[in-house]
Design a protein around this motif. Structure first.
Motif, mmCIF file in Angstrom:
data_model
loop_
_atom_site.group_PDB
_atom_site.id
_atom_site.type_symbol
_atom_site.label_atom_id
_atom_site.label_comp_id
_atom_site.label_asym_id
_atom_site.label_seq_id
_atom_site.Cartn_x
_atom_site.Cartn_y
_atom_site.Cartn_z
ATOM 1 N N LEU A 18 0.845 -1.184 0.000
ATOM 2 C CA LEU A 18 0.000 0.000 0.000
ATOM 3 C C LEU A 18 0.886 1.241 0.000
ATOM 4 C CD1 LEU A 18 -2.732 -0.992 2.636
ATOM 5 C CD2 LEU A 18 -2.828 -1.215 0.139
ATOM 6 N N LEU A 19 0.409 2.301 -0.624
ATOM 7 C CA LEU A 19 1.177 3.544 -0.632
ATOM 8 C C LEU A 19 1.228 4.164 0.757
ATOM 9 C CD1 LEU A 19 -0.110 5.129 -3.975
ATOM 10 C CD2 LEU A 19 1.962 3.778 -3.584
ATOM 11 N N ASP A 20 0.204 3.915 1.554
ATOM 12 C CA ASP A 20 0.165 4.438 2.916
ATOM 13 C C ASP A 20 1.208 3.717 3.763
ATOM 14 O OD1 ASP A 20 -2.630 4.518 1.626
ATOM 15 O OD2 ASP A 20 -2.724 6.071 3.172
ATOM 16 N N TYR A 21 2.188 4.443 4.217
ATOM 17 C CA TYR A 21 3.298 3.935 5.027
ATOM 18 C C TYR A 21 4.202 2.974 4.247
ATOM 19 C CZ TYR A 21 0.540 5.795 8.921
ATOM 20 O OH TYR A 21 -0.181 6.617 9.766
ATOM 21 N N ASP A 22 4.002 2.855 2.913
ATOM 22 C CA ASP A 22 4.774 1.879 2.119
ATOM 23 C C ASP A 22 4.777 0.538 2.839
ATOM 24 O OD1 ASP A 22 5.420 3.745 0.138
ATOM 25 O OD2 ASP A 22 7.151 4.461 1.279
ATOM 26 N N SER A 23 3.587 0.024 3.080
ATOM 27 C CA SER A 23 3.435 -1.112 3.988
ATOM 28 C C SER A 23 2.536 -2.200 3.414
ATOM 29 C CB SER A 23 2.830 -0.625 5.308
ATOM 30 O OG SER A 23 1.512 -0.124 5.074
ATOM 31 N N VAL A 24 2.582 -3.348 4.087
ATOM 32 C CA VAL A 24 1.664 -4.452 3.809
ATOM 33 C C VAL A 24 0.814 -4.671 5.057
ATOM 34 C CG1 VAL A 24 1.469 -6.929 3.344
ATOM 35 C CG2 VAL A 24 3.185 -5.562 2.142
ATOM 36 N N PRO A 25 -0.520 -4.711 4.909
ATOM 37 C CA PRO A 25 -1.397 -4.864 6.075
ATOM 38 C C PRO A 25 -1.666 -6.329 6.408
ATOM 39 C CG PRO A 25 -2.730 -4.424 4.141
ATOM 40 C CD PRO A 25 -1.290 -4.445 3.675
ATOM 41 N N TYR A 26 -1.487 -6.662 7.680
ATOM 42 C CA TYR A 26 -1.735 -8.022 8.154
ATOM 43 C C TYR A 26 -2.855 -7.981 9.194
ATOM 44 C CZ TYR A 26 2.680 -9.219 5.896
ATOM 45 O OH TYR A 26 3.683 -9.404 4.974
ATOM 46 N N THR A 27 -3.920 -8.727 8.939
ATOM 47 C CA THR A 27 -5.051 -8.757 9.860
ATOM 48 C C THR A 27 -4.661 -9.488 11.140
ATOM 49 O OG1 THR A 27 -6.641 -8.667 8.048
ATOM 50 C CG2 THR A 27 -7.433 -9.536 10.150
ATOM 51 N N SER A 28 -5.088 -8.933 12.290
ATOM 52 C CA SER A 28 -4.651 -9.473 13.575
ATOM 53 C C SER A 28 -5.722 -9.289 14.637
ATOM 54 C CB SER A 28 -3.359 -8.756 14.009
ATOM 55 O OG SER A 28 -2.934 -9.159 15.280
ATOM 56 N N ARG A 29 -5.756 -10.190 15.633
ATOM 57 C CA ARG A 29 -6.511 -10.048 16.876
ATOM 58 C C ARG A 29 -8.029 -10.124 16.742
ATOM 59 N NH1 ARG A 29 -3.573 -8.125 21.271
ATOM 60 N NH2 ARG A 29 -5.590 -7.834 22.262
ATOM 61 N N ASN A 30 -8.569 -10.272 15.580
ATOM 62 C CA ASN A 30 -10.004 -10.088 15.421
ATOM 63 C C ASN A 30 -10.852 -11.192 16.043
ATOM 64 O OD1 ASN A 30 -10.100 -7.549 13.781
ATOM 65 N ND2 ASN A 30 -8.740 -8.773 12.524
#
Length: 237
Positions: free
Chosen positions: A192-204
């Motif tokens: 993602l362009l936001d924070y040059d990052s990859v989002p990992y789903t957690s804790r849900n």
């Protein structure tokens, strides 16, 4: 309340913490716990503005109950999270700082921030975004860790999500911002362009089971977090 009701709550700034991400070790922020606290309060807090406001000691216990996802929490004297957190900002910040030390240090929770990559193959990210979309469609407000290059990891809440051509538009609540904003994903991206990052789903799964149990205890037996805490203390004495 329905799943959409909780999403609608989080779309309004008065239901967010009154302060952005700050503090923590080296004043680098407590984004993980800021986001967790906000989501917990959304699902667990009942505001009683007609009642007298809590003392500092009572407010501290309210904050601890919300942080621990202990049960439904009644907050007297305030009408929303923004009001309550503005009045008790220092106590909430102290709680978030302490949680970072315990979960992020002693319990090695920081490892969750270095187990993913900040850039992945396009197909992998597409699969991750498809899975995220399906989870958001179930009605959940999804907590995610954002892996940034190195050992840094940020966190946000995905409040809603919609298809957009060959990608998605995410509506996220980020502890570095006071309001919900849009994040764009297009097929073929490696991060993602936001924070040059990859989002990992957690804790849900764990957190949502806690919300379910809390609401069941409150609706069936009228038990709040305070009642649950008192009951445990009585058993120990």
């Amino acid at each position: 309340m329905t799943s959409q009701d909780y999403k609608d709550i989080l779309m309004k700034v008065e239901n967010h913490l009154a302060f952005e991400n700050r503090g923590g070790i080296g004043d680098q922020g407590v984004c993980w716990w800021h986001s967790m606290f906000t989501r917990n309060a959304t699902y667990l807090a009942i505001y009683r503005p007609e009642l007298p406001r809590p003392t500092r000691s009572e407010a501290r216990q309210i904050i601890e109950d919300i942080s621990a996802n202990r049960g439904v929490v009644e907050i007297p004297g305030f009408k929303n999270l923004e009001e309550f957190s503005y009045a008790h900002r220092d106590q909430i910040q102290t709680s978030l700082n302490a949680a970072q030390i315990v979960d992020g240090g002693i319990l090695f929770g920081w490892v969750r921030g270095v187990t993913g990559n900040h850039e992945v193959a396009p197909q992998k990210l597409e699969n991750m975004m498809n899975d995220l979309y399906l989870e958001v469609r179930t009605g959940r407000v999804v907590y995610q860790m954002l892996q940034i290059e190195g050992i840094m990891a940020h966190a946000w809440l995905v409040v809603d999500m919609e298809r957009d051509g060959d990608g998605y538009i995410l509506k996220v609540l980020d502890s570095n911002d006071r309001d919900v904003y849009k994040v764009y994903y297009k097929r073929g991206m490696k991060q993602l362009l936001d924070y040059d990052s990859v989002p990992y789903t957690s804790r849900n799964a764990v957190d949502y089971q806690g919300y379910k149990n809390a609401k069941a205890s409150f609706c069936k037996r009228g038990m709040t977090a305070k009642d649950i805490r008192d009951q445990r203390n009585n058993r120990q004495n």
